[in-house]
Design an enzyme around this catalytic site. Structure first.
Site, PDB file in Angstrom:
ATOM      1  CB  SER A   1      44.780  30.009  43.488  1.00 30.45           C
ATOM      2  OG  SER A   1      44.075  30.425  44.629  1.00 30.45           O
TER       3      SER A   1
ATOM      4  CG  LEU B   1      46.198  33.590  36.786  1.00 28.28           C
ATOM      5  CD1 LEU B   1      45.793  35.054  36.599  1.00 28.28           C
ATOM      6  CD2 LEU B   1      46.931  33.085  35.538  1.00 28.28           C
TER       7      LEU B   1
ATOM      8  CG  PHE C   1      54.283  34.037  41.599  1.00 27.86           C
ATOM      9  CD1 PHE C   1      55.025  35.038  42.215  1.00 27.86           C
ATOM     10  CD2 PHE C   1      54.961  33.040  40.914  1.00 27.86           C
ATOM     11  CE1 PHE C   1      56.410  35.050  42.145  1.00 27.86           C
ATOM     12  CE2 PHE C   1      56.343  33.037  40.848  1.00 27.86           C
ATOM     13  CZ  PHE C   1      57.073  34.044  41.462  1.00 27.86           C
TER      14      PHE C   1
ATOM     15  CG  HIS D   1      35.349  26.932  51.371  1.00 29.66           C
ATOM     16  ND1 HIS D   1      35.055  28.259  51.467  1.00 29.66           N
ATOM     17  CD2 HIS D   1      36.489  26.873  50.647  1.00 29.66           C
ATOM     18  CE1 HIS D   1      35.983  28.968  50.827  1.00 29.66           C
ATOM     19  NE2 HIS D   1      36.865  28.150  50.330  1.00 29.66           N
TER      20      HIS D   1
ATOM     21  CE1 TYR E   1      37.010  32.345  49.675  1.00 32.47           C
ATOM     22  CE2 TYR E   1      35.667  32.759  47.733  1.00 32.47           C
ATOM     23  CZ  TYR E   1      36.592  31.989  48.411  1.00 32.47           C
ATOM     24  OH  TYR E   1      37.100  30.868  47.809  1.00 32.47           O
TER      25      TYR E   1
HETATM   26  N1  NAP Z   1      38.036  26.661  47.153  1.00 30.39           N
HETATM   27  C1  NAP Z   1      39.007  27.293  47.737  1.00 30.39           C
HETATM   28  O1  NAP Z   1      39.494  26.890  48.795  1.00 30.39           O
HETATM   29  C2  NAP Z   1      39.560  28.542  47.110  1.00 30.39           C
HETATM   30  C3  NAP Z   1      40.746  29.111  47.586  1.00 30.39           C
HETATM   31  C4  NAP Z   1      41.224  30.267  46.960  1.00 30.39           C
HETATM   32  C5  NAP Z   1      40.537  30.814  45.877  1.00 30.39           C
HETATM   33  N2  NAP Z   1      39.382  30.244  45.464  1.00 30.39           N
HETATM   34  C6  NAP Z   1      38.633  30.792  44.310  1.00 30.39           C
HETATM   35  O2  NAP Z   1      39.525  30.976  43.214  1.00 30.39           O
HETATM   36  C7  NAP Z   1      39.401  32.305  42.720  1.00 30.39           C
HETATM   37  C8  NAP Z   1      40.722  32.800  42.168  1.00 30.39           C
HETATM   38  O3  NAP Z   1      41.724  32.605  43.134  1.00 30.39           O
HETATM   39  P1  NAP Z   1      42.801  33.679  43.588  1.00 30.39           P
HETATM   40  O4  NAP Z   1      42.266  35.051  43.556  1.00 30.39           O
HETATM   41  O5  NAP Z   1      43.355  33.110  44.847  1.00 30.39           O
HETATM   42  O6  NAP Z   1      43.974  33.508  42.552  1.00 30.39           O
HETATM   43  P2  NAP Z   1      44.241  33.766  41.003  1.00 30.39           P
HETATM   44  O7  NAP Z   1      42.996  33.825  40.233  1.00 30.39           O
HETATM   45  O8  NAP Z   1      45.281  32.789  40.654  1.00 30.39           O
HETATM   46  O9  NAP Z   1      44.941  35.194  41.046  1.00 30.39           O
HETATM   47  C9  NAP Z   1      44.233  36.372  41.297  1.00 30.39           C
HETATM   48  C10 NAP Z   1      45.252  37.496  41.296  1.00 30.39           C
HETATM   49  O10 NAP Z   1      45.875  37.541  40.019  1.00 30.39           O
HETATM   50  C11 NAP Z   1      45.877  38.852  39.501  1.00 30.39           C
HETATM   51  N3  NAP Z   1      45.639  38.716  38.047  1.00 30.39           N
HETATM   52  C12 NAP Z   1      44.513  38.299  37.421  1.00 30.39           C
HETATM   53  N4  NAP Z   1      44.703  38.268  36.096  1.00 30.39           N
HETATM   54  C13 NAP Z   1      45.966  38.686  35.874  1.00 30.39           C
HETATM   55  C14 NAP Z   1      46.730  38.878  34.704  1.00 30.39           C
HETATM   56  N5  NAP Z   1      46.244  38.631  33.500  1.00 30.39           N
HETATM   57  N6  NAP Z   1      48.010  39.314  34.847  1.00 30.39           N
HETATM   58  C15 NAP Z   1      48.545  39.568  36.069  1.00 30.39           C
HETATM   59  N7  NAP Z   1      47.853  39.411  37.214  1.00 30.39           N
HETATM   60  C16 NAP Z   1      46.568  38.962  37.117  1.00 30.39           C
HETATM   61  C17 NAP Z   1      44.760  39.568  40.222  1.00 30.39           C
HETATM   62  O11 NAP Z   1      45.123  40.911  40.425  1.00 30.39           O
HETATM   63  P3  NAP Z   1      44.349  42.104  39.672  1.00 30.39           P
HETATM   64  O12 NAP Z   1      43.155  42.380  40.507  1.00 30.39           O
HETATM   65  O13 NAP Z   1      45.373  43.195  39.691  1.00 30.39           O
HETATM   66  O14 NAP Z   1      44.025  41.620  38.309  1.00 30.39           O
HETATM   67  C18 NAP Z   1      44.642  38.832  41.548  1.00 30.39           C
HETATM   68  O15 NAP Z   1      45.378  39.460  42.567  1.00 30.39           O
HETATM   69  C19 NAP Z   1      38.913  33.117  43.923  1.00 30.39           C
HETATM   70  O16 NAP Z   1      38.251  34.288  43.537  1.00 30.39           O
HETATM   71  C20 NAP Z   1      38.002  32.138  44.603  1.00 30.39           C
HETATM   72  O17 NAP Z   1      36.728  32.204  44.003  1.00 30.39           O
HETATM   73  C21 NAP Z   1      38.894  29.117  46.048  1.00 30.39           C
END
Ligand code: NAP
Length: 386
Positions: free
Chosen positions: A261, A263, A267, A181, A113
């Site tokens: 991810s 959410l 989305f 990862h 990241y």
């Molecule tokens: N192991 C893997 O391969 C892998 C892959 C991807 C991600 N990850 C991990 O998973 C974590 C989360 O994943 P992600 O960031 O991809 O997806 P996520 O948590 O599903 O979504 C994050 C997005 O949602 C928005 N958000 C958060 N809370 C919200 C709410 N209550 N209402 C509306 N929008 C909201 C955030 O924007 P705002 O900033 O505007 O709140 C952000 O852009 C990452 O930080 C990472 O640590 C791991």
């Protein structure tokens, strides 16, 4: 391409059901009253047992691999990588501290990241709190001179080097949980597990996990060095782990599960739609078939279901998406990411709500009837997962 998000599809009228169960809904009056729950239990909150801090806690893994953390974690990735808007460092650090103040004890980052700057941020914000909170990180994607090469490298010597580098960036002397990862076709999983076991003996790593691996790989790895958690994509629009044996093997072997991810990259929070434009240089949603304007337009029907269901219950679509994951099993700990205090608080409040098993089934059934448009990954990204 369409993915069916669910099983057991049998539609019942929402309004009829909502009216019938409306009075059964209660909100936990205080966090202190949240009980340890099982997903089969009706009418309980979704959080888990409360242990010490301000949030309910859950345990990932069992026996020596057990790892107690807050029932919701915090994904740090989007603060510096892949999510378009990256607030300045001070704001990020402040928000991470707000999360700690509210009882979050699990923070998730990775070497890739940034690369590197996300670990550096986590280290600067949370390094001094080591022992109180846990920053988990991930190795595997090759990074040379601060740049991603697109290759995988989980050779033992590389894992050791990445471990030392991560310890330095995270400002700690032990990594609470080190994930692989992505699997490395050129390095047997037994060698990866053996290397982690050695790092544990040396006191540099406490727990370990793997991301996006098959049930068979999990079994082979766990036999060498017990796994604490599997971290793979899982949410209402992507439920592959229910069908490919991953959740089953976690349940059988007592391994925790961390849905990433949760959410669906924002989305399911409802703020993204066909008119949303992602930053061209720092947002991988530009490359994901599920985030084309056409796909988002088609898939917004799923958000509409969540919003309608939530309106009857005083819940937002994000809270329902997180609550649905939490109610699936007490050993599941989602890690939503955010850059906003309001979203952090909204997400943490998903631990307070009490829905019955029938209500969760009702929601799941409604969502399942809507085919998901667009693959979650493009062909290259898909090749990297098992
Ligand atoms: N192991 C893997 O391969 C892998 C892959 C991807 C991600 N990850 C991990 O998973 C974590 C989360 O994943 P992600 O960031 O991809 O997806 P996520 O948590 O599903 O979504 C994050 C997005 O949602 C928005 N958000 C958060 N809370 C919200 C709410 N209550 N209402 C509306 N929008 C909201 C955030 O924007 P705002 O900033 O505007 O709140 C952000 O852009 C990452 O930080 C990472 O640590 C791991």
């Amino acid at each position: 391409m369409e993915e069916s998000a669910g099983k057991n599809i049998s539609r019942r009228g929402f309004l009829k059901t909502a009216a019938a169960i409306g009075t059964a809904l209660t909100v936990a009056p205080a966090l202190g009253k949240i009980r340890v729950v099982d997903n089969a239990v009706n009418g309980t909150s979704v959080g888990g047992g409360k242990a010490g801090g301000g949030l309910p806690h859950r345990v990932l893994g069992t026996g020596k691999a057990a790892f107690e953390v807050s029932a919701l974690g915090f994904g740090v990735m989007g603060m510096t990588y892949n999510r378009s808007q990256h607030p300045d460092r001070k704001q990020c650090i402040r928000l991470l501290h707000e999360a700690v103040d509210r009882g979050v004890t699990l923070f998730d980052t990775a070497i890739i990241y940034g690369p590197l700057n996300n670990e550096e941020l986590a280290g600067e914000a949370l390094g001094e709190l080591r022992g109180k909170v846990n920053v988990t990180t991930k190795f595997g994607h090759e990074v040379v001179n601060g740049k991603a090469t697109g290759r995988q490298d989980s050779r033992p010597a590389t894992i050791r080097k990445y471990c030392e580098d991560s310890l330095r960036r995270l400002r700690t002397d032990v990594i609470p949980m080190f994930y692989q990862h992505r699997f490395d076709r050129n390095t047997p999983v037994e060698d990866v597990a053996g290397t982690i076991q050695d790092l544990m003996k040396e006191g540099k790593v406490l727990h370990w996990g793997m991301c996006e691996v098959s049930a068979d790989t999990i079994r082979r790895a766990h036999a060498i060095c017990p796994l604490t958690a599997i971290q793979s994509e899982y949410h209402l629009m992507h439920r592959a782990v229910e069908d490919n044996g991953v959740l089953d093997v976690c349940r059988e072997l007592g391994i925790g599960f961390v849905p990433y991810s949760p959410l669906n990259r924002g989305f399911l929070g409802g703020d993204l739609n066909e008119y949303t434009r992602f930053a061209p240089d720092n947002d991988n949603r530009n490359t994901l078939p599920r985030f084309t304007p056409e796909a988002m337009r088609a898939n917004y029907r799923i958000v509409n279901v969540l919003q309608r269901f939530g309106r009857e219950r005083g819940m937002t679509s994000a809270q329902l998406a997180l609550g649905w994951l939490l109610h699936k099993a007490p050993w599941i700990v989602p890690i939503p990411g955010t850059t906003k205090l309001s979203h952090l608080e909204e997400n943490l409040r998903s631990l307070d709500f009490v829905l019955t098993a029938d209500e969760w089934n009702e929601l799941e059934t409604e969502v399942s009837e809507i085919p998901v448009t667009g693959d979650r990954y493009n062909a290259e990204q898909q090749r990297q997962v098992q």
